[in-house]
Write an enzyme that holds these catalytic residues in place. Structure first.
Site, PDB file in Angstrom:
ATOM      1  N   LYS A 248     -79.331  75.921  52.383  1.00  0.00           N
ATOM      2  CA  LYS A 248     -79.495  74.589  51.820  1.00  0.00           C
ATOM      3  C   LYS A 248     -80.067  74.711  50.407  1.00  0.00           C
ATOM      4  O   LYS A 248     -81.014  75.453  50.169  1.00  0.00           O
ATOM      5  CB  LYS A 248     -80.427  73.762  52.707  1.00  0.00           C
ATOM      6  CG  LYS A 248     -80.491  72.285  52.325  1.00  0.00           C
ATOM      7  CD  LYS A 248     -81.206  71.463  53.384  1.00  0.00           C
ATOM      8  CE  LYS A 248     -81.202  69.993  53.011  1.00  0.00           C
ATOM      9  NZ  LYS A 248     -81.804  69.147  54.064  1.00  0.00           N
ATOM     10  N   GLU A 336     -84.128  60.928  68.988  1.00  0.00           N
ATOM     11  CA  GLU A 336     -84.957  59.735  69.108  1.00  0.00           C
ATOM     12  C   GLU A 336     -85.128  59.297  70.564  1.00  0.00           C
ATOM     13  O   GLU A 336     -86.212  58.856  70.967  1.00  0.00           O
ATOM     14  CB  GLU A 336     -84.340  58.599  68.287  1.00  0.00           C
ATOM     15  CG  GLU A 336     -84.354  58.826  66.791  1.00  0.00           C
ATOM     16  CD  GLU A 336     -83.123  59.570  66.275  1.00  0.00           C
ATOM     17  OE1 GLU A 336     -83.010  59.773  65.056  1.00  0.00           O
ATOM     18  OE2 GLU A 336     -82.264  59.947  67.111  1.00  0.00           O
ATOM     19  N   ARG A 364     -81.605  53.756  67.830  1.00  0.00           N
ATOM     20  CA  ARG A 364     -80.868  54.741  68.616  1.00  0.00           C
ATOM     21  C   ARG A 364     -81.523  54.992  69.976  1.00  0.00           C
ATOM     22  O   ARG A 364     -80.935  55.640  70.826  1.00  0.00           O
ATOM     23  CB  ARG A 364     -80.772  56.057  67.833  1.00  0.00           C
ATOM     24  CG  ARG A 364     -80.389  55.873  66.376  1.00  0.00           C
ATOM     25  CD  ARG A 364     -80.084  57.175  65.694  1.00  0.00           C
ATOM     26  NE  ARG A 364     -78.682  57.505  65.858  1.00  0.00           N
ATOM     27  CZ  ARG A 364     -78.161  58.693  65.608  1.00  0.00           C
ATOM     28  NH1 ARG A 364     -78.928  59.678  65.215  1.00  0.00           N
ATOM     29  NH2 ARG A 364     -76.877  58.907  65.772  1.00  0.00           N
TER      30      ARG A 364
END
Length: 589
Positions: A248, A336, A364
């Site tokens: 990344k 979540e 969610r």
């Protein structure tokens, strides 16, 4: 001097005219272009830099948009946008009226699915693949690029589980960079690390056991290797899985070395990579830091306090708790639903659980909030960061629905603090023990006061606060948007006619105060930074109808539409809840 290849590409069809030897140069130009724009305009940086080679390879090998490409966690898709006709408008990225920071179907035929939240790509691409089978379109390839730790979410595995028993023409590409916004966590992360290091026997490969044709791991920055492998997989039918490893922030030294900071670094020097400093020593704190620092204070006094976050320790400032009490602060990854039910399980054992989730992401886990927490009346403390308008991340990230979707749930207390002091005090109050679960909503950004770390005070449940007493019109606000009301009233000539009440508790409502308000005023105005439909204002209207009050009630807030991206100030102005708009509205009363 080498020609500028990027300027010759308006669509992937232009890209496919290049010979493979030119592609590394294009990758460098694409990286430089992303860095040039994001350094000035801000946005998500590291994720897109990490998939530069993959982006080029995918559009080079596959016939997009006929072949359907879905990007999971859409902030990987900057390079994709630039190569698909949006290079000239990329400097408007995330700005009012400009292009979105995430894939968006209405923006381009190359954006096959909107992906502002994580872990949806496999299910979406599988749905497309099955639809193609039904229509008899058997040559089309459907590609899901899942990265930034999204593979750890339950939904991703639900998609893999289903895809493995189909013969759908689906290619799942795992962009394995071992980090989301914060470093990846969990057993799956350790498993993937073992696979990358060659310590896990191939015959025990969990993806192969799900009936996928597994390849990898391969170097996601090796363009020739990527192209060769993608061309091979293009000609194979059925579910396929390509595991690539990337870095990344690849191509910008600071972004590679500090991947958390450079996920979305703000403005930075494109030559040195150094983030441009903001003089914030004398500014009010961010609300997330008020939460995080206060939680540490409380945890020092109460050893039953636990902090839980689904992959957002930096964004939520749960990182402070993790630094001081690592055994009592838990990052569950992008999960979540699990975070909420984990919190519920801990609450059954007498733990004081602060479950910190962005407002948009709690959506969610709605079933878990209802069934696992509220139905059992477990006193979980939900801390909803990024409530209200969040600015440039746009429609997928605004936390404007939480009052409406939580208000209908029995047993649930809802509180929106006016400022840092109230946030601090409601956190203190909640950990003392409440008879019900509570959702505390607070915004992104900075508060109102520098001197906010005052001694704790217990807040009386269900009590509204009178901020100003007037003669004819009562303004009822909830949360930090009340500060806009106060500033607007300070600028109008007719301020004496207005009473102003802060309803920190949306539920339970202070009905005694409401009766007094309705009996002593001729008009009511409600103001919130949430959706008007089903929100705080709707609750006040319901109260009036139930009690046969016939006053005129005006409701201000987020209109019944998805609000796009722009600065928070611009979007508040669009919704007529900024200081100037409120001043104009009050002046006409």
């Amino acid at each position: 001097m080498e020609s500028n290849l990027l300027n010759t590409i308006q669509t992937p069809a232009d890209l496919r005219k290049l010979n493979p030897a030119q592609l590394p140069q294009l990758a460098q130009e694409l990286r430089d272009f992303i860095i040039d724009v994001v350094s000035v305009k801000e946005g998500h940086l590291g994720a897109s830099l990490g998939v530069t080679e993959l982006t080029i390879a995918l559009h080079y090998v596959f016939n997009t948009p006929a072949d359907l490409l879905v990007w999971d966690v859409g902030h990987q898709a900057y390079g994709h946008k630039i190569l698909t006709g949006r290079k000239d408008s990329f400097d408007t990225n995330r700005q009012l009226g400009g292009i979105s920071g995430f894939p968006k179907r209405s923006e381009s035929e190359y954006d096959t699915f909107g992906t502002g939240h994580s872990s949806t790509s496999i299910s979406a691409a599988l749905g497309m693949a099955i639809a193609s089978q039904i229509k008899g379109d058997l040559e089309k390839t459907h590609i899901a690029v899942i990265g930034d730790a999204s593979i750890a979410s339950g939904m991703a595995f639900e998609g893999l589980n289903h895809a493995g028993v189909t013969d759908a023409n689906l290619l799942v590409i795992l962009n394995d960079n071992a980090i989301g916004i914060d470093p990846s966590v969990g057993a799956l992360k350790h498993y993937l690390t073992q696979v990358k290091e060659g310590k896990n026997p191939r015959q025990n490969n969990m993806i192969k056991s799900l009936n996928f044709d597994y390849t990898g791991p391969i170097d996601g920055h090796d363009l020739p290797l990527l192209i060769k492998e993608l061309q091979r997989l293009k000609n194979k039918k059925g579910p396929k899985f390509l595991h690539i490893t990337t870095t990344k922030g690849k191509g910008l030294k600071q972004a590679e070395e500090n991947q958390v900071k450079y996920h979305a670094p703000g403005k930075f020097d494109k030559l040195t990579g150094e983030v441009l400093a903001i003089a914030d020593a004398h500014l009010p704190p961010k609300y997330q830091d008020v939460f995080g620092l206060t939680l540490v204070e409380l945890a020092e006094q109460n050893d039953r306090i636990i902090g839980i976050t689904p992959a957002m320790p930096s964004g939520s400032s749960m990182k402070f708790m993790m630094e001081v009490f690592p055994e009592r602060a838990i990052d569950v990854g992008i999960a979540e639903q699990h975070a909420v039910t984990l919190a519920a399980g801990m609450a059954t054992q007498g733990m004081v659980v602060f479950c910190n989730i962005y407002s948009t992401f709690l959506q969610r886990a709605y079933d878990q909030v209802i069934h696992d927490v509220a139905l059992q009346n477990l006193p979980v403390i939900f801390c909803l960061d990024r409530a209200g308008i969040v600015g440039e991340d746009g429609a997928t990230h605004h936390g404007v629905f939480d009052i409406a979707y939580l208000n209908c749930i029995p047993n649930l207390i809802i509180f929106a603090p006016l400022n840092e002091a109230e946030l601090r005090n409601i956190l203190y109050t909640a950990q003392l023990g409440l008879p019900h679960p509570i959702a505390i909503r607070y915004p992104r950004g900075r508060g109102e006061n520098v001197n906010w770390q005052q001694p704790f005070k217990k807040i009386e449940t269900g009590k509204a606060l009178q901020l100003q007493l007037g003669t004819t019109t009562a303004i009822l606000s909830t949360g930090t948007i009340g500060n806009n009301v106060t500033k607007a009233l300070a600028q109008v000539d007719n301020a004496a006619i207005f009473s102003h009440y802060h309803f920190g508790f949306v539920k339970p409502l202070d009905e005694n105060t409401l009766h007094s308000i309705f009996k002593n005023h001729a008009k009511i105005i409600t103001i919130e930074d949430g959706c008007v439909t089903g929100g705080f204002g709707s609750t006040i209207i319901s109260f009036a109808a139930k009690n046969n009050y016939n006053l005129k009630i005006s409701t201000l807030g987020i209109p019944d539409e998805f609000i796009e991206h722009g600065s928070t100030a611009q979007l508040q102005q669009y919704c007529s809840i900024d200081v100037n708009s409120l001043k104009d509205i009050f002046s006409l009363c």
